[in-house]
Design an enzyme around this catalytic site. Structure first.
Site, short mmCIF file in Angstrom:
data_model
loop_
_atom_site.label_atom_id
_atom_site.label_comp_id
_atom_site.label_asym_id
_atom_site.label_seq_id
_atom_site.Cartn_x
_atom_site.Cartn_y
_atom_site.Cartn_z
N SER A 94 0.81 -1.21 0.00
CA SER A 94 0.00 0.00 0.00
C SER A 94 0.85 1.26 0.00
O SER A 94 0.31 2.37 -0.04
CB SER A 94 -0.91 0.00 1.24
OG SER A 94 -0.16 -0.19 2.42
N HIS A 145 -2.86 -3.43 -5.74
CA HIS A 145 -3.20 -3.00 -4.38
C HIS A 145 -4.72 -3.07 -4.19
O HIS A 145 -5.47 -2.19 -4.58
CB HIS A 145 -2.70 -1.57 -4.14
CG HIS A 145 -3.08 -1.03 -2.81
ND1 HIS A 145 -3.33 0.31 -2.60
CD2 HIS A 145 -3.28 -1.64 -1.60
CE1 HIS A 145 -3.66 0.50 -1.32
NE2 HIS A 145 -3.63 -0.66 -0.71
N GLU A 185 -5.88 -0.87 -7.12
CA GLU A 185 -4.93 0.09 -7.66
C GLU A 185 -3.80 -0.66 -8.34
O GLU A 185 -3.17 -1.54 -7.73
CB GLU A 185 -4.37 0.91 -6.49
CG GLU A 185 -3.96 2.30 -6.79
CD GLU A 185 -3.65 3.08 -5.52
OE1 GLU A 185 -3.58 4.31 -5.63
OE2 GLU A 185 -3.46 2.48 -4.45
N ASN A 238 -3.76 5.71 -0.68
CA ASN A 238 -3.23 6.04 0.64
C ASN A 238 -2.61 7.42 0.72
O ASN A 238 -2.47 7.98 1.81
CB ASN A 238 -2.23 4.97 1.09
CG ASN A 238 -2.95 3.72 1.56
OD1 ASN A 238 -4.02 3.80 2.16
ND2 ASN A 238 -2.38 2.57 1.26
#
Length: 317
Positions: A147, A175, A187, A225
């Site tokens: 992440s 991800h 992702e 993130n």
């Protein structure tokens, strides 16, 4: 998102996503998936792959206890889906039969696609990918569920000669969002070495799993993130500095911005140790003080109050 739309999007990648590898191969057919890590993320990825992509999955974890716990949880999730009539008992049995737990990474020698989902510890991931480069078939895609850690750095761990991209060109990030069985987004992040064929194969397999892919540059925190973790961190700072109490902070975000849960409850579900690890990466790799982890977040992790998985975080479970 249609394959045509995705293709057009990939062709319009920003400059940071230009793929330098010239490795070329035919379109990959994934007949067997490997997943490393039987925790919440790894188990979720394995289960969705078995259910939606209907592909055999080898689930690897060095801990027999973690494997047993993960498989028990998978059976519980399947039974819940049967009880709610989302799937039939036959479909649940078929999905369970596709999951093969093992403690040996050597059993990934026939995997066409491997997804690593271990804790956010760079040295651990580098060691795993170094081994995967030697164990897996030379056509296999080597994906990480990281992440926050640089995909370029992870890819570099697959070779001792940076001029040789035979292995590093096959490294990419997939991800997934937590919880994997529920969240549709994934992702896809390319490192500097990642080939276009690898990127395309990753997008295609995630679509096969029923996911909607978004493409991000290999920049600290990527997209999800880079946006989410500072939001959670600021909510923790607001709690620590008495700007608002726990319930008020979560309530205003739920009722004021229409998100399904507030930032403090979300942090508990993600895991406070995971939140801290990501904030540390953002802070260290960007050098920007706005990413400095909250003192309260550090203290709670030190206390072992990690959220739902430990039974105590901002809430009790």
């Amino acid at each position: 998102m249609s394959s045509i739309t995705l293709t057009r999007y990939v062709l319009r990648l920003p400059s940071q996503l230009r793929l330098f590898s010239t490795t070329c191969r035919r379109s990959l057919e994934v007949r067997r998936l490997g997943v490393i890590g039987a925790g919440q993320m790894g188990l979720g990825i394995a289960l969705v792959a078995a259910q939606r992509a209907q592909v055999p999955v080898t689930l690897v974890d060095s801990s027999p206890k973690s494997l047993e716990k993960g498989m028990t949880f998978a059976e519980k999730l399947l039974a819940k889906d049967v009880s709610k009539q989302r799937i039939t008992q036959e479909q649940a049995d078929a999905a369970r039969a596709l999951l093969t737990p093992t403690t040996s990474i050597e059993n990934l020698s026939e995997a066409d696609f491997v997804i690593e989902a271990v804790p956010e510890i760079p040295s651990l991931k580098f060691d795993i990918f170094s081994k995967l480069a030697q164990i897996c078939p030379k056509h296999a895609i080597l994906a990480t569920n990281t992440s926050s850690i640089s995909i370029t750095r992870i890819a570099a761990s697959t070779t001792q000669d940076p001029r040789d991209t035979t292995n590093s060109s096959r490294v990419v990030s997939t991800h997934f969002m937590n919880p994997v069985p529920i969240q549709k987004g994934v992702e896809i992040i390319s490192g500097l070495q990642t080939s276009k064929e690898t990127l395309d194969a990753a997008v295609a397999f995630c679509q096969r799993m029923g996911k909607i892919a978004s493409v991000s540059a290999d920049s600290p925190g990527f997209l999800a993130n880079r946006i989410l973790m500072p939001y959670i961190n600021e909510a923790i700072i607001c709690l620590d500095t008495s700007v608002g109490d726990r319930d008020s902070i979560d309530a205003i975000m739920k009722n004021g911005t229409n998100v399904p849960m507030g930032p403090l409850q979300l942090a508990d579900f993600i895991g406070l140790d995971t939140c801290l690890a990501i904030m540390k990466v953002l802070h260290e790799e960007t050098g920007d003080s706005k990413y400095r982890p909250s003192i309260l977040l550090r203290n709670m992790v030190d206390a072992g109050w990690l959220g739902k998985k430990s039974g105590k975080g901002f809430y009790d479970y």
